[in-house]
Scaffold this motif. Structure first.
Motif: not given
Length: 677
Positions: A304-306, A247-249, A332-335
């Motif tokens: 998250w993007s950071e 969820y935090c993502r 990555l890429p899918e995190g």
């Protein structure tokens, strides 16, 4: 690579008690079931098997079965970005606003389910005290699964009146209640009867729970009729901090409060973030309380993007009963998430604060009185703890005015009967600092006295985090997410901030008490998001190896048909703390020692230690048996060396083992079982 044989039928009493003498060895009773390996082991990453299992569910329902409060949330697979939190519950507490209901359950004197949550509490409270003694009222019972070392299907719980009930039954009743509530709500929404088979269920458990407790939850779900053992994949057991992590993502900046001196957030500077950010957030939550649907934008959140490939973050899930710490790393890429460090934590939930309050009452009124009062006036005791709960939530680091806790009339009355003097007298005499009697019939606690009740629990959490931050894998953590019900406590926030604010950014999702619930729904919609876990245990099978003089202990020697074997060897499949990819298979091939042999038995063992040599080592427990019966297969052309393949599949919270006879494709499957051995 000398031969090795899987040990045979085990007729001995349990292994743990057996001393390591020649006679205690389980392999002594080796029937003709031994097998020898054909090939070195190899690991197969089986990616295809994950795809075929995707059943079409219409909706995912997640149940957060908490120590102090519980709830459910759901999302339709057609619109995964909408998460609906369950309807408001009837009854609620002053000073405690949330979408969850207390984890309390009431059974009639005949031990039939009566009610759950606020309804159970209020009904119990309104019973005549003499009648109440007959009813079975349970609260905070989830901790029993964490604290019981030898959990079985028969573990008992104790109700408020001191009577015992089976834990499995209570957990099943609670899950059944949630199932009925959720299906009812879904049917009302859909305008037609909603079928249970359309639902994928997710139940959350603490990551630090031992395997038996996780299995216990699944058993309770079978008993509650959530799913049947035949359709076991309809139920996912999710780990609480993993759910929180997912969820935090998705968090957007306006959905969280940052407690750190690193940067100004939403125009607030670090120093006043704690207070001001929270007031602002409370306002925001108050405005949005009516809406029960949360939009999870299908993007990765700004925070998250950071994060870059390889970045690490800690999720601190502090609830009512336990605190769970999990370290994840981004891939990555899918995190996708990778668990970097085995879940740690302990029984340091907000219950610890209640316990300190109880100790304070012991000190003032005497332990003998309090224990007696609990049993004789159970409903009034519950009332007192509710009053404490709402004051507990008002505790804050900068508070200056006292907190008043109303003592139930029956407490004052019963104390006078019990001791022959008044409550007021007891307070004067007890010389407990900071706690006074107010003429309105209340305990008046100074903020210092309240903060002192939090101290032991918060100190344990901080100390545990300190230990975690010492670990090399955890040294470069970027973010710390504080989630779970206890994360709402400003005292805990301040302590975490003070201890770790200079090492990483500390983030609290706004609706912090619902983080896990929402993450569990997201997990049910896409279970593959967690790619790598750490195995909590070492798994292996019991085998026989060729006896090597000087290397093997003499008491393990077994001579059979002229061959000298070393018995009880623990043949490792996977080690504790090893990384395991989701769906990873470990394969071994064996062949029967005697070509004519028709029954093959493989015993599976587990241990919390890495370095296990023998199945008789301390702490090794049997947790599964594969029994392959090949009688009636002799008609087939059986090759001279028959191949028996053994597979263990790891990664999900469950572990499955299979043995296959290659010539006839006859196979036998078993789920690893920690409750029945």
């Amino acid at each position: 690579n000398g031969l090795c044989i899987i040990d045979g039928q085990d007729t001995q009493p349990t292994l743990e008690t057996a001393p390591t003498s020649a006679y205690s060895s389980p392999a002594r009773s080796l029937g003709d079931t031994g097998i020898t390996p054909l090939s070195p082991s190899h690991i197969v990453n089986d990616t295809d098997s994950n795809v075929s299992e995707q059943q079409a569910f219409l909706v995912v329902v997640a149940i957060d079965f908490g120590t102090t409060s519980s709830g459910y949330a759901y999302s339709f697979t057609k619109e995964p970005e909408c998460i609906h939190v369950m309807r408001r519950w009837e009854g609620g507490d002053p000073g405690v606003s949330n979408q969850k209901t207390p984890t309390t359950i009431l059974l009639t004197p005949e031990r039939k389910f009566h009610s759950f949550g606020y309804a159970a509490r209020d009904f119990y409270h309104d019973l005549d005290p003499n009648e109440a003694k007959q009813w079975l009222y349970l609260e905070k019972f989830k901790m029993k699964l964490h604290t019981t070392g030898d959990l079985t299907m028969d573990t008992d719980l104790t109700a408020a009146n001191g009577k015992k009930v089976k834990a499995l039954e209570i957990f099943a009743y609670a899950l059944q209640y949630f199932k009925e509530q959720a299906l009812k709500e879904l049917s009302d929404q859909a305008g037609s009867e909603f079928e249970n088979s359309d639902v994928r269920w997710v139940i959350t458990v603490p990551a630090i729970w031992k395997q038996p407790a996780k299995q216990f939850m699944r058993q309770a779900a079978y008993q509650a009729g959530l799913v049947s053992p035949e359709n076991s994949e309809q139920l996912i057991i999710a780990l609480e901090p993993e759910a929180a992590s997912i969820y935090c993502r998705k968090l957007r900046l306006h959905q969280m409060i940052e407690l750190s001196s690193k940067a100004a957030v939403n125009g607030y500077s670090g120093s006043d973030t704690v207070g001001a950010g929270f007031t602002q957030a409370k306002e925001h939550i108050r405005r949005n309380r009516q809406s029960r649907t949360f939009l999870v934008e299908n993007v990765i959140g700004e925070i998250w993007s950071e994060l870059e490939e390889g970045d690490k973050y800690v999720v601190v899930d502090s609830g009512g009963g336990t605190v769970d710490l999990t370290v994840h790393q981004i891939r990555l890429p899918e995190g996708h998430l990778k668990e970097l460090y085995k879940a740690t934590g302990g029984p340091y939930g907000s219950l610890g604060v209640d316990y300190e309050f109880e100790k304070l009452l012991y000190k003032i009124f005497g332990e003998d009185f309090i224990e007696q009062f609990k049993i004789k006036r159970p409903a009034a005791w519950v009332d007192l703890m509710i009053a404490f709960e709402s004051r507990k939530r008002a505790a804050a680091p900068d508070r200056t005015n006292p907190l008043n806790i109303t003592l139930p009339f029956s407490f004052i009355d019963y104390y006078k009967k019990f001791r022959g003097h008044s409550v007021e007298h007891a307070l004067r005499k007890s010389n407990v600092d900071f706690v006074k009697w107010s003429s309105q019939g209340m305990l008046r606690m100074s903020p210092d006295a309240m903060n002192a009740l939090f101290k032991p629990t918060i100190d344990s959490i901080i100390e545990h985090l300190r230990d975690l931050f010492q670990k090399p894998e955890v040294s470069t953590v970027k973010f710390l997410f504080l989630v779970g019900g206890f994360a709402e406590a400003p005292l805990l926030q301040q302590a975490v901030q003070a201890a770790f604010g200079d090492q990483c950014r500390i983030i609290i999702p706004q609706d912090v008490g619902l983080t896990i619930l929402k993450g569990a729904v997201l997990f049910g919609l896409d279970p593959a998001v967690i790619k790598v876990r750490r195995s909590p245990l070492t798994y292996g099978v019991g085998v026989l190896n060729r006896y090597v003089e000087g290397k093997h202990p003499p008491e393990k020697l077994l001579v059979k048909d002229g061959t000298r074997w070393c018995t009880d060897v623990f043949d490792k499949f996977i080690s504790a703390d090893q990384s395991v990819a989701l769906g990873e298979l470990v394969k071994r091939s064996y062949t029967p020692a005697k070509p004519s042999q028709l029954v093959i038995v493989i015993n599976i063992y587990s241990s919390e230690h890495d370095n296990v040599s023998f199945i008789t080592d301390p702490g090794v427990k049997k947790c599964g048996t594969l029994r392959l019966d090949l009688t009636g297969t002799s008609g087939t052309a059986v090759p001279a060396r028959r191949e028996i393949q053994t597979l263990m599949q790891f990664g999900d919270t469950e572990i499955k083992a299979t043995a296959i006879d290659i010539a006839t494709s006859k196979s036998v499957k078993v789920g690893i079982d920690f409750l029945n051995y």
